[in-house]
Design a protein around this motif. Structure first.
Motif, PDB file in Angstrom:
ATOM      1  N   LYS A 157       0.839  -1.195   0.000  1.00  0.00           N
ATOM      2  CA  LYS A 157       0.000   0.000   0.000  1.00  0.00           C
ATOM      3  C   LYS A 157       0.875   1.245   0.000  1.00  0.00           C
ATOM      4  O   LYS A 157       1.821   1.358   0.781  1.00  0.00           O
ATOM      5  CB  LYS A 157      -0.908   0.026   1.225  1.00  0.00           C
ATOM      6  CG  LYS A 157      -1.848   1.237   1.222  1.00  0.00           C
ATOM      7  CD  LYS A 157      -2.794   1.249   2.400  1.00  0.00           C
ATOM      8  CE  LYS A 157      -3.701   2.475   2.333  1.00  0.00           C
ATOM      9  NZ  LYS A 157      -4.655   2.527   3.456  1.00  0.00           N
ATOM     10  N   VAL A 219      -3.362   5.416  -4.614  1.00  0.00           N
ATOM     11  CA  VAL A 219      -4.122   4.550  -3.707  1.00  0.00           C
ATOM     12  C   VAL A 219      -5.339   3.975  -4.414  1.00  0.00           C
ATOM     13  O   VAL A 219      -5.694   2.803  -4.217  1.00  0.00           O
ATOM     14  CB  VAL A 219      -4.552   5.327  -2.441  1.00  0.00           C
ATOM     15  CG1 VAL A 219      -5.612   4.553  -1.663  1.00  0.00           C
ATOM     16  CG2 VAL A 219      -3.348   5.566  -1.550  1.00  0.00           C
ATOM     17  N   HIS A 220      -5.984   4.806  -5.234  1.00  0.00           N
ATOM     18  CA  HIS A 220      -7.148   4.306  -5.978  1.00  0.00           C
ATOM     19  C   HIS A 220      -6.751   3.156  -6.897  1.00  0.00           C
ATOM     20  O   HIS A 220      -7.447   2.133  -6.967  1.00  0.00           O
ATOM     21  CB  HIS A 220      -7.768   5.444  -6.802  1.00  0.00           C
ATOM     22  CG  HIS A 220      -8.957   5.020  -7.606  1.00  0.00           C
ATOM     23  ND1 HIS A 220     -10.182   4.748  -7.043  1.00  0.00           N
ATOM     24  CD2 HIS A 220      -9.093   4.789  -8.941  1.00  0.00           C
ATOM     25  CE1 HIS A 220     -11.024   4.381  -7.979  1.00  0.00           C
ATOM     26  NE2 HIS A 220     -10.394   4.398  -9.137  1.00  0.00           N
ATOM     27  N   TRP A 222      -4.186   1.206  -6.512  1.00  0.00           N
ATOM     28  CA  TRP A 222      -3.816   0.075  -5.647  1.00  0.00           C
ATOM     29  C   TRP A 222      -5.053  -0.657  -5.139  1.00  0.00           C
ATOM     30  O   TRP A 222      -5.090  -1.890  -5.128  1.00  0.00           O
ATOM     31  CB  TRP A 222      -2.985   0.598  -4.484  1.00  0.00           C
ATOM     32  CG  TRP A 222      -2.565  -0.476  -3.516  1.00  0.00           C
ATOM     33  CD1 TRP A 222      -1.531  -1.359  -3.660  1.00  0.00           C
ATOM     34  CD2 TRP A 222      -3.171  -0.778  -2.258  1.00  0.00           C
ATOM     35  NE1 TRP A 222      -1.463  -2.190  -2.568  1.00  0.00           N
ATOM     36  CE2 TRP A 222      -2.449  -1.856  -1.688  1.00  0.00           C
ATOM     37  CE3 TRP A 222      -4.250  -0.236  -1.551  1.00  0.00           C
ATOM     38  CZ2 TRP A 222      -2.791  -2.405  -0.457  1.00  0.00           C
ATOM     39  CZ3 TRP A 222      -4.588  -0.778  -0.321  1.00  0.00           C
ATOM     40  CH2 TRP A 222      -3.861  -1.852   0.213  1.00  0.00           C
ATOM     41  N   GLU A 223      -6.081   0.089  -4.756  1.00  0.00           N
ATOM     42  CA  GLU A 223      -7.313  -0.543  -4.268  1.00  0.00           C
ATOM     43  C   GLU A 223      -8.036  -1.291  -5.380  1.00  0.00           C
ATOM     44  O   GLU A 223      -8.637  -2.347  -5.130  1.00  0.00           O
ATOM     45  CB  GLU A 223      -8.220   0.502  -3.627  1.00  0.00           C
ATOM     46  CG  GLU A 223      -7.697   1.008  -2.293  1.00  0.00           C
ATOM     47  CD  GLU A 223      -8.676   1.888  -1.556  1.00  0.00           C
ATOM     48  OE1 GLU A 223      -8.674   1.870  -0.315  1.00  0.00           O
ATOM     49  OE2 GLU A 223      -9.461   2.597  -2.221  1.00  0.00           O
ATOM     50  N   GLU A 224      -7.992  -0.760  -6.580  1.00  0.00           N
ATOM     51  CA  GLU A 224      -8.574  -1.477  -7.714  1.00  0.00           C
ATOM     52  C   GLU A 224      -7.866  -2.822  -7.906  1.00  0.00           C
ATOM     53  O   GLU A 224      -8.491  -3.854  -8.165  1.00  0.00           O
ATOM     54  CB  GLU A 224      -8.464  -0.635  -8.991  1.00  0.00           C
ATOM     55  CG  GLU A 224      -9.391   0.565  -9.037  1.00  0.00           C
ATOM     56  CD  GLU A 224     -10.841   0.163  -9.210  1.00  0.00           C
ATOM     57  OE1 GLU A 224     -11.092  -0.920  -9.780  1.00  0.00           O
ATOM     58  OE2 GLU A 224     -11.718   0.910  -8.752  1.00  0.00           O
ATOM     59  N   MET A 226      -6.314  -4.483  -5.535  1.00  0.00           N
ATOM     60  CA  MET A 226      -6.682  -5.332  -4.410  1.00  0.00           C
ATOM     61  C   MET A 226      -8.066  -5.955  -4.610  1.00  0.00           C
ATOM     62  O   MET A 226      -8.303  -7.108  -4.226  1.00  0.00           O
ATOM     63  CB  MET A 226      -6.677  -4.516  -3.109  1.00  0.00           C
ATOM     64  CG  MET A 226      -5.299  -4.040  -2.667  1.00  0.00           C
ATOM     65  SD  MET A 226      -4.104  -5.393  -2.361  1.00  0.00           S
ATOM     66  CE  MET A 226      -3.133  -5.326  -3.905  1.00  0.00           C
ATOM     67  N   LEU A 227      -8.981  -5.211  -5.230  1.00  0.00           N
ATOM     68  CA  LEU A 227     -10.314  -5.749  -5.513  1.00  0.00           C
ATOM     69  C   LEU A 227     -10.240  -6.915  -6.492  1.00  0.00           C
ATOM     70  O   LEU A 227     -10.919  -7.928  -6.319  1.00  0.00           O
ATOM     71  CB  LEU A 227     -11.217  -4.649  -6.073  1.00  0.00           C
ATOM     72  CG  LEU A 227     -11.723  -3.601  -5.074  1.00  0.00           C
ATOM     73  CD1 LEU A 227     -12.407  -2.455  -5.797  1.00  0.00           C
ATOM     74  CD2 LEU A 227     -12.682  -4.241  -4.070  1.00  0.00           C
ATOM     75  N   VAL A 235      -9.318  -2.769   1.500  1.00  0.00           N
ATOM     76  CA  VAL A 235      -9.920  -1.729   0.671  1.00  0.00           C
ATOM     77  C   VAL A 235     -10.966  -0.979   1.491  1.00  0.00           C
ATOM     78  O   VAL A 235     -11.741  -1.590   2.225  1.00  0.00           O
ATOM     79  CB  VAL A 235     -10.572  -2.334  -0.592  1.00  0.00           C
ATOM     80  CG1 VAL A 235     -11.231  -1.245  -1.434  1.00  0.00           C
ATOM     81  CG2 VAL A 235      -9.537  -3.082  -1.411  1.00  0.00           C
ATOM     82  N   ARG A 236     -10.978   0.341   1.363  1.00  0.00           N
ATOM     83  CA  ARG A 236     -11.966   1.134   2.077  1.00  0.00           C
ATOM     84  C   ARG A 236     -13.369   0.758   1.637  1.00  0.00           C
ATOM     85  O   ARG A 236     -13.639   0.544   0.463  1.00  0.00           O
ATOM     86  CB  ARG A 236     -11.715   2.624   1.833  1.00  0.00           C
ATOM     87  CG  ARG A 236     -10.459   3.154   2.508  1.00  0.00           C
ATOM     88  CD  ARG A 236     -10.124   4.535   2.025  1.00  0.00           C
ATOM     89  NE  ARG A 236      -9.731   4.517   0.605  1.00  0.00           N
ATOM     90  CZ  ARG A 236      -9.384   5.599  -0.082  1.00  0.00           C
ATOM     91  NH1 ARG A 236      -9.384   6.787   0.504  1.00  0.00           N
ATOM     92  NH2 ARG A 236      -9.044   5.499  -1.355  1.00  0.00           N
ATOM     93  N   ASN A 239     -15.145   2.354  -1.385  1.00  0.00           N
ATOM     94  CA  ASN A 239     -14.682   1.959  -2.713  1.00  0.00           C
ATOM     95  C   ASN A 239     -15.219   0.596  -3.112  1.00  0.00           C
ATOM     96  O   ASN A 239     -15.396   0.310  -4.288  1.00  0.00           O
ATOM     97  CB  ASN A 239     -13.156   1.971  -2.760  1.00  0.00           C
ATOM     98  CG  ASN A 239     -12.599   3.388  -2.804  1.00  0.00           C
ATOM     99  OD1 ASN A 239     -13.332   4.333  -3.061  1.00  0.00           O
ATOM    100  ND2 ASN A 239     -11.324   3.537  -2.533  1.00  0.00           N
TER     101      ASN A 239
END
Length: 254
Positions: A157, A219-220, A222-224, A226-227, A235-236, A239
């Motif tokens: 992250k 971060v966006h 990275w979260e994509e 992770m999804l 992931v928050r 999101n």
């Protein structure tokens, strides 16, 4: 968020604190080791609690402790976990009579400890019991947080950028300060920062704002990622909901 930045600042090379190195031993049950009560209550509060009897070590741990020094002398370059492995090999070859003796000693010590522990628990007040319960809960929560931070680091992250004030502190960083000196320096920097005009703070705040824009984009992404890897726990939530609405990720039912 500034508090998290301060923690990162203390852990950085800019505000490094010299500490005495210690050797970490492999996990052992609570036999002669500080209890959660001792670890989480300040010294001023420990005096209000009766001394808790120490749980005896089981036969294996007691044997490892008894041979650790001799094995370390024979293998001075071996790390602690290797010493434990060598002790485990010796334990497996230990004759039945020696094991029986250690087992009998443990049962006697365990019997004494059970009586002492019962007496200890009976003399605790309701408030002391509640304090100990809260200390254990905090210890458990802290462990969960440490594991979560470790997982975020392993998954790569991106690190949140420093705000304007912390950038100002880093620019005026001193060298080779201990913990108390670091705190005093930060206090002085906070006083100076508070007296600065918005124009003087501008360069630091603008740089922080620019870095935050980049950080949000990274971060966006990275979260994509992770999804797509089904790492939903990092992931928050907002999101995840957005992803569900867009249909970009079919999430498993909880």
């Amino acid at each position: 968020m500034q508090a998290f930045g301060l923690v990162r600042l203390f852990n950085s090379k800019a505000f490094s604190v010299t500490t005495r190195s210690t050797t970490l031993l492999p996990y052992q049950p609570n036999c002669g080791i500080k209890t959660s009560t001792q670890l989480f209550f300040p010294a001023s509060n420990e005096s209000t609690l009766p001394e808790k009897p120490k749980r005896p070590c089981n036969p294996f741990i007691k044997y490892v402790q008894s041979v650790r020094a001799s094995l370390a002398a024979k293998h001075p370059k071996a790390p602690p976990y290797e010493i434990t492995k060598l002790a485990a090999v010796q334990w497996n070859d230990l004759d039945a009579a020696a094991r029986m003796k250690l087992s009998e000693d443990f049962k006697k010590e365990q019997s004494v400890w059970l009586q002492q522990n019962a007496k200890y628990l009976n003399q605790l007040t309701d408030q002391q019991k509640e304090d100990i319960r809260q200390a254990r809960e905090k210890k458990s929560e802290d462990k969960v947080k440490r594991e979560h931070r470790k997982r975020l680091k392993e998954l790569g992250k991106p690190k949140r950028p420093l705000n304007g004030f912390l950038r100002f502190c880093l620019e005026h960083k001193p060298n080779k300060l201990n913990k108390e000196e670091n705190l005093a320096h930060l206090k002085r920097m906070a006083e100076v920062w508070g007296k600065m005009s918005e124009e003087e703070k501008g360069p630091y705040n603008r740089q922080a704002a620019d870095e935050m824009v980049k950080y949000r984009d990274v971060v966006h992404e990275w979260e994509e990622k992770m999804l797509t890897q089904n790492n939903l726990d990092v992931v928050r939530r907002k999101n995840i909901i957005i992803s569900e609405k867009k249909g970009t990720k079919k999430l498993p039912r909880q």
